[in-house]
Structure formats: structure tokens, C-alpha cells
Design a protein around this motif. Structure first.
Motif, PDB file in Angstrom:
ATOM      1  N   SER A  10       0.908  -1.259   0.094  1.00  0.00           N
ATOM      2  CA  SER A  10       0.089  -0.031   0.057  1.00  0.00           C
ATOM      3  C   SER A  10       0.847   1.311   0.161  1.00  0.00           C
ATOM      4  CB  SER A  10      -1.093  -0.075   1.081  1.00  0.00           C
ATOM      5  OG  SER A  10      -0.181   0.005   2.523  1.00  0.00           O
ATOM      6  N   THR A  18       3.005   0.937   3.236  1.00  0.00           N
ATOM      7  CA  THR A  18       3.121  -0.377   3.942  1.00  0.00           C
ATOM      8  C   THR A  18       4.103  -0.175   5.078  1.00  0.00           C
ATOM      9  OG1 THR A  18       2.531  -1.562   1.735  1.00  0.00           O
ATOM     10  CG2 THR A  18       3.996  -2.680   3.638  1.00  0.00           C
ATOM     11  N   ILE A  92      -1.372  -9.615   3.241  1.00  0.00           N
ATOM     12  CA  ILE A  92      -1.539  -7.944   3.128  1.00  0.00           C
ATOM     13  C   ILE A  92      -0.838  -7.561   4.591  1.00  0.00           C
ATOM     14  CG2 ILE A  92      -2.987  -5.922   3.038  1.00  0.00           C
ATOM     15  CD1 ILE A  92      -5.245  -7.352   1.740  1.00  0.00           C
ATOM     16  N   VAL A  98      -2.826   0.900   4.594  1.00  0.00           N
ATOM     17  CA  VAL A  98      -3.990   0.092   4.385  1.00  0.00           C
ATOM     18  C   VAL A  98      -5.227   0.761   4.762  1.00  0.00           C
ATOM     19  CG1 VAL A  98      -5.344  -1.925   5.642  1.00  0.00           C
ATOM     20  CG2 VAL A  98      -2.863  -2.204   5.034  1.00  0.00           C
ATOM     21  N   LEU A 102      -5.501   1.718   0.673  1.00  0.00           N
ATOM     22  CA  LEU A 102      -6.467   0.541   0.403  1.00  0.00           C
ATOM     23  C   LEU A 102      -7.865   0.497   0.741  1.00  0.00           C
ATOM     24  CD1 LEU A 102      -3.933  -2.489   0.952  1.00  0.00           C
ATOM     25  CD2 LEU A 102      -4.098  -0.867  -0.801  1.00  0.00           C
ATOM     26  N   LEU A 134      -3.404 -11.318   7.239  1.00  0.00           N
ATOM     27  CA  LEU A 134      -3.491  -9.793   7.375  1.00  0.00           C
ATOM     28  C   LEU A 134      -2.945  -9.590   8.652  1.00  0.00           C
ATOM     29  CD1 LEU A 134      -7.035 -10.803   6.437  1.00  0.00           C
ATOM     30  CD2 LEU A 134      -6.474  -8.710   5.285  1.00  0.00           C
ATOM     31  N   SER A 138      -4.314  -4.111   8.828  1.00  0.00           N
ATOM     32  CA  SER A 138      -5.080  -4.884   7.651  1.00  0.00           C
ATOM     33  C   SER A 138      -6.256  -5.660   7.914  1.00  0.00           C
ATOM     34  CB  SER A 138      -4.030  -5.539   6.939  1.00  0.00           C
ATOM     35  OG  SER A 138      -3.564  -6.438   7.386  1.00  0.00           O
TER      36      SER A 138
END
Length: 224
Positions: A10, A18, A92, A98, A102, A134, A138
Motif C-alpha cells: 500500500s 506499507t 496484506i 492500508v 487500500l 492480514l 489490515s
């Protein structure tokens, strides 16, 4: 058989992309397990760019795919090209990307929506009975995509070690079952094939986060 795993990024940096330590841990554990990995990210603008020295937004604009390429050493594909049929599982990593790139969880929380390509990815893997891993923030994506699922973001009582514990309360209010787990533990929702762990939702040492993510990767590959 070699397991094929899609890793969704991300951006690059905890405050607007991320979380780099989490992404690295995911990749190390997948490599050690002999998995074949391909990284993806949406080709969209970041919600904003944060100066990580000051923790404050800047006027700069950056692209999520281009920033994710920093972590992927350039080997990253547009999320629009991801075919769930070509993979056995997806993972993820966390980071505020996120909740900002995302999804819009960072500003809307319980009333947030998932970026359409990301939602399509989640539902394609779920529909095919393929596991999703996750970590950190996430799991909120799973909460939105799969109402009533079981997940963990760590603990539900805020303290110095668990500064983001209120997230667990929001997930419960959404109808999810939140399971308290320490940083070195995971929760496995067998029905939905979701494996979640808290990672940096806990003020933990880096090796503790690394080990927890390792267990998440192990359980994901077991389900794949």
C-alpha cells in the motif's frame, strides 16, 4: 508443491504506506518456506504523503504503485492485473497505507469503504476458498469485506503496550468476533480462512513482530 502467494502493498512507510518491517518479515518467511511470491499494489495516488521525520503531512503527491516498488525492488505489478486463480493465498502487511490507500478507514472507521480493486481481490480469494493473511491494521479490510468474521488486532484494552486497542472495539461494533492475542500469536478463522496477527498494533520489539508474522505465514501456507 510450491505455494504461490500474492502480497499486496500500500506504499512505502508506516504513516502513509506499507509498514516496511512487516513487509520484509512477510517476504523473509515466505522465502524460507519456499513459496513463490508476486507483489501487487493499486496504481492510484496516496491519500497524502507524510514526512516520517516529523509525522506530519506534506503537500507532495506520490503514487501507491511507484512507492510500493521501493519495497519490491521494482518487481511489483498493478493490482488490476492480479488473477486470484493464479495464486494459492494472499497476504496484506499493515501500515497506515492500508487505512489510507487500500481503504478510507483512517478517516471513516466503521463507515469506511474498501478500494474497489482491493475488495475484488479479497472476495475473489474468499470465494475460491483460498486463505488470506492480514497483520497489524489490515484485518479491518476483512471486517468490512466479510461481516461476522473472526480476527485479531491484538488486545481490546488500551495501555502503553497496546496504544491502538480501540480498533478492536470498532471491529466488535461492526459485528466481528475479535479475539485477544499477544504479538507472537495468531488467530485463525477456519470458516473464512483468515489468519490475523497484531504486529505493530503492539509496542513490541522488532523480533517479536517478526516472529508473530512468521506464525501467520506458516498458518496461511498450511491452509493453502
Amino acid at each position: 508443491m510450491v505455494k504461490r502467494v500474492a502480497v499486496l502493498l500500500s506504499g512505502c512507510g508506516v504513516y502513509d504506506g506499507t509498514e516496511i518491517h512487516e513487509a520484509s518479515a512477510v517476504l523473509v518467511h515466505l522465502s524460507r518456506a519456499g513459496a513463490e511470491v508476486k507483489m501487487f499494489a493499486p496504481d492510484v495516488d496516496q491519500m497524502h504523503v507524510v514526512n516520517h521525520c516529523e509525522g506530519k503531512p506534506t503537500e507532495e503527491k506520490r503514487n501507491v504503485l511507484q512507492e510500493s516498488a521501493r519495497i519490491a525492488r521494482g518487481d511489483v505489478a498493478d493490482l488490476a492485473k492480479l488473477d486470484a486463480a493464479a495464486f494459492d493465498a494472499a497476504i496484506i502487511p499493515g501500515g497506515f497505507g492500508v487505512a489510507k490507500n487500500l481503504s478510507d478507514w483512517a478517516v471513516k472507521e466503521k463507515t469506511s469503504t474498501i478500494q474497489p480493486q482491493v475488495e475484488k481481490l479479497l472476495k475473489a480469494f474468499h470465494r475460491a476458498g483460498k486463505p488470506l493473511g492480514l497483520c497489524c491494521i489490515s484485518p479491518v479490510l476483512a471486517a468490512k469485506a466479510f461481516p461476522g468474521c473472526e480476527i485479531t488486532v491484538g488486545h481490546d484494552k488500551e495501555c502503553e503496550r497496546w496504544p491502538y486497542a480501540k480498533t478492536a472495539g470498532s471491529l466488535k461494533e461492526m459485528g466481528c468476533k475479535h479475539v485477544n492475542k499477544d504479538v507472537g500469536e495468531v488467530h485463525v478463522d477456519i470458516k473464512n480462512k483468515l489468519v490475523t496477527t497484531s504486529a505493530f498494533m503492539c509496542k513490541a520489539r522488532v523480533h517479536e513482530v517478526f516472529d508473530g508474522i512468521g506464525l501467520m505465514v506458516k498458518e496461511v501456507l498450511k491452509l493453502a
